[in-house]
Design a protein around this motif. Structure first.
Motif, short mmCIF file in Angstrom:
data_model
loop_
_atom_site.label_atom_id
_atom_site.label_comp_id
_atom_site.label_asym_id
_atom_site.label_seq_id
_atom_site.Cartn_x
_atom_site.Cartn_y
_atom_site.Cartn_z
N HIS A 27 50.49 45.18 23.91
CA HIS A 27 49.83 44.03 23.98
C HIS A 27 50.40 43.14 22.67
O HIS A 27 49.62 42.81 21.80
CB HIS A 27 48.71 44.22 23.93
N THR A 28 51.13 42.27 23.47
CA THR A 28 50.89 40.29 22.11
C THR A 28 51.19 39.42 23.35
O THR A 28 51.56 38.78 23.23
CB THR A 28 52.86 40.98 22.57
N HIS A 29 49.65 39.90 23.96
CA HIS A 29 49.89 38.52 25.17
C HIS A 29 50.42 38.16 25.89
O HIS A 29 50.68 36.43 25.25
CB HIS A 29 48.82 38.30 23.99
N SER A 30 51.87 38.76 26.51
CA SER A 30 52.57 38.31 26.66
C SER A 30 52.98 36.66 28.09
O SER A 30 53.48 36.36 27.98
CB SER A 30 53.72 39.61 28.29
N TYR A 31 52.03 36.96 28.53
CA TYR A 31 50.78 36.35 29.72
C TYR A 31 50.25 34.72 29.92
O TYR A 31 49.96 34.29 30.38
CB TYR A 31 51.23 36.94 30.96
N ARG A 32 50.03 35.12 28.59
CA ARG A 32 48.38 34.42 28.33
C ARG A 32 48.92 33.31 29.01
O ARG A 32 48.06 31.95 29.07
CB ARG A 32 47.44 34.84 27.19
N GLU A 33 49.75 32.22 27.95
CA GLU A 33 50.30 31.15 27.93
C GLU A 33 50.85 30.68 29.52
O GLU A 33 50.80 29.85 30.07
CB GLU A 33 51.36 30.85 27.12
N LEU A 34 51.57 31.64 29.85
CA LEU A 34 52.15 31.76 31.11
C LEU A 34 50.82 30.92 32.36
O LEU A 34 51.00 30.72 32.71
CB LEU A 34 52.89 32.26 31.63
N PHE A 35 49.94 32.36 32.34
CA PHE A 35 48.92 32.07 33.10
C PHE A 35 47.96 30.49 32.43
O PHE A 35 47.60 29.91 34.04
CB PHE A 35 47.84 33.19 32.74
N ALA A 36 48.05 30.56 31.48
CA ALA A 36 47.55 28.91 31.21
C ALA A 36 47.74 27.53 31.87
O ALA A 36 47.33 26.58 32.94
CB ALA A 36 46.98 29.12 30.22
N ARG A 37 49.73 27.95 31.73
CA ARG A 37 50.10 26.95 32.31
C ARG A 37 50.29 26.80 33.97
O ARG A 37 50.12 25.83 34.61
CB ARG A 37 51.60 27.17 31.65
N ILE A 38 49.90 27.76 34.52
CA ILE A 38 49.83 27.82 35.97
C ILE A 38 48.55 27.68 36.45
O ILE A 38 48.36 26.43 37.40
CB ILE A 38 50.46 29.63 36.17
N SER A 39 47.31 27.47 36.26
CA SER A 39 46.26 26.93 36.08
C SER A 39 45.84 26.03 35.95
O SER A 39 45.58 25.63 37.23
CB SER A 39 45.10 27.61 35.37
N ALA A 40 46.71 25.24 35.00
CA ALA A 40 47.35 23.34 35.02
C ALA A 40 48.22 22.73 35.99
O ALA A 40 47.61 21.73 36.66
CB ALA A 40 47.12 23.32 34.07
N GLU A 41 48.95 23.52 36.73
CA GLU A 41 49.70 23.03 37.71
C GLU A 41 49.51 23.47 39.41
O GLU A 41 49.61 23.03 40.52
CB GLU A 41 50.86 23.47 37.40
N ALA A 42 48.75 24.54 39.05
CA ALA A 42 48.64 25.05 40.74
C ALA A 42 47.34 25.15 40.45
O ALA A 42 46.11 25.02 39.56
CB ALA A 42 49.32 26.34 41.15
N ASP A 43 46.74 25.45 42.76
CA ASP A 43 45.35 25.50 42.91
C ASP A 43 45.07 27.24 42.60
O ASP A 43 44.38 28.21 43.19
CB ASP A 43 45.16 24.93 43.99
N VAL A 44 45.99 27.88 43.15
CA VAL A 44 46.36 29.76 43.39
C VAL A 44 47.40 30.29 42.82
O VAL A 44 48.30 30.08 42.86
CB VAL A 44 46.17 29.29 45.25
N LEU A 45 47.16 31.21 42.75
CA LEU A 45 48.45 32.14 41.46
C LEU A 45 48.48 32.90 42.84
O LEU A 45 47.38 33.59 42.78
CB LEU A 45 47.95 33.12 40.85
N ALA A 46 49.66 33.48 43.28
CA ALA A 46 50.26 34.73 43.73
C ALA A 46 51.33 36.04 43.07
O ALA A 46 51.91 35.52 42.30
CB ALA A 46 50.86 34.36 45.20
N LEU A 47 50.63 37.12 42.66
CA LEU A 47 51.43 38.10 41.92
C LEU A 47 52.30 38.34 42.74
O LEU A 47 51.58 39.96 43.66
CB LEU A 47 50.40 38.50 40.99
N CYS A 48 53.39 39.11 42.81
CA CYS A 48 54.63 39.95 43.91
C CYS A 48 54.86 40.49 43.62
O CYS A 48 55.90 41.58 43.48
CB CYS A 48 56.01 38.69 44.60
N GLY A 49 54.21 42.56 43.04
CA GLY A 49 54.04 42.98 42.79
C GLY A 49 54.80 43.66 40.97
O GLY A 49 54.94 42.38 40.42
N ASP A 50 55.25 45.23 41.00
CA ASP A 50 55.86 45.09 39.60
C ASP A 50 54.91 45.05 38.52
O ASP A 50 55.73 44.47 37.54
CB ASP A 50 56.50 45.18 39.37
N LEU A 51 53.69 44.25 38.37
CA LEU A 51 52.95 43.84 37.61
C LEU A 51 52.82 44.38 35.62
O LEU A 51 53.04 44.26 35.11
CB LEU A 51 51.78 43.67 37.79
#
Length: 247
Positions: A27-51
């Motif tokens: 665990h290195t918080h691989s996607y924390r920054e990515l999810f924060a950026r998406i939250s600032a740019e979009a209204d909904v997040l869709a994750l398409c498998g192989d999570l």
């Protein structure tokens, strides 16, 4: 069908989609920054498998921690990697507790837009699509594809929205697989999924992952845009790790 608190809105909705995160146990918080950026740019997040990488509990918990940085509604499907350890229900439960609405034949409404989805499965395209003929093993293989397709159909039937987004892991069209070896196209998706999408009016976009070396965009026979949002593909072909589509 489950409505969200934002379901009363009827304006354009920005959907950010990405798949194939393959979260590992370290665990290195691989996607924390990515999810924060998406939250600032979009209204909904869709994750398409192989999570996750192998469908391990710790991998799901790591991703769940990073999902806490996502401040917008999130929907998603599992992928084949999430089944590897034989506990997809546990993976789904952990991610659901972190706020991810898992689409596995269910439907969800956000801001007046319906979200339908399922993992999907393999089977092939056109005249090369596998049929249920011969050995029991082949028939079981095809039946698994049919059952995943029925989940997608069921979720689409639940919706009464004028705008719909479909979330998958496997591809519904061959066009977004171009770049992969043609010999494995049948293992990357199924035309059955695309045929089901085309039976429903109002589908504005389809997102899928899985094909890391495929192509970013395609269309169903009726012209519905299909986006391959496998993260390795986006990292190679575009300037960012996710796609944003307004519906």
């Amino acid at each position: 069908m489950t409505p969200s608190p934002e379901a009363a809105a009827d304006g354009p909705l920005r959907v950010a989609a990405v798949g194939d995160l393959h979260m590992g146990e370290d665990h290195t918080h691989s996607y924390r920054e990515l999810f924060a950026r998406i939250s600032a740019e979009a209204d909904v997040l869709a994750l398409c498998g192989d999570l996750t990488n192998f469908g391990k509990t710790r991998e799901a918990e790591n991703l769940a921690e990073d999902l806490m940085a996502c401040t917008i509604p999130a929907v998603g499907v599992l992928g084949n990697h999430d089944f590897e350890c034989g506990q997809p229900d546990e993976v789904a439960k952990i991610l659901h507790q972190a706020g991810l609405q898992i689409l596995d034949g269910q439907a969800y409404e956000i801001g007046g837009v319906g979200f339908a989805g399922a993992k999907g499965f393999i089977g092939g395209f056109g005249r090369h699509m596998l049929s249920p003929f011969g050995e029991a093993e082949i028939k079981a293989f095809v039946q698994a594809s049919v059952e995943e397709n029925l989940k997608l159909e069921s979720s689409l039937r639940m919706l009464r929205t004028e705008r719909t987004v479909v979330v998958l892991h496997y591809s519904p069209v061959a066009e977004t697989l171009v770049g992969e070896p043609p010999e494995i196209f049948a293992f990357l998706g199924s035309a059955r999924l695309g045929e089901t999408v085309d039976r429903f009016d109002g589908v504005r976009a389809v997102f899928h992952g899985h094909a890391h070396r495929g192509s970013p965009r395609g269309r169903t026979v009726r012209g519905v845009p299909v986006f391959n949002v496998a993260r390795p593909l986006l990292a190679r072909e575009t300037e960012r790790e996710y796609v944003v589509v307004e519906v």
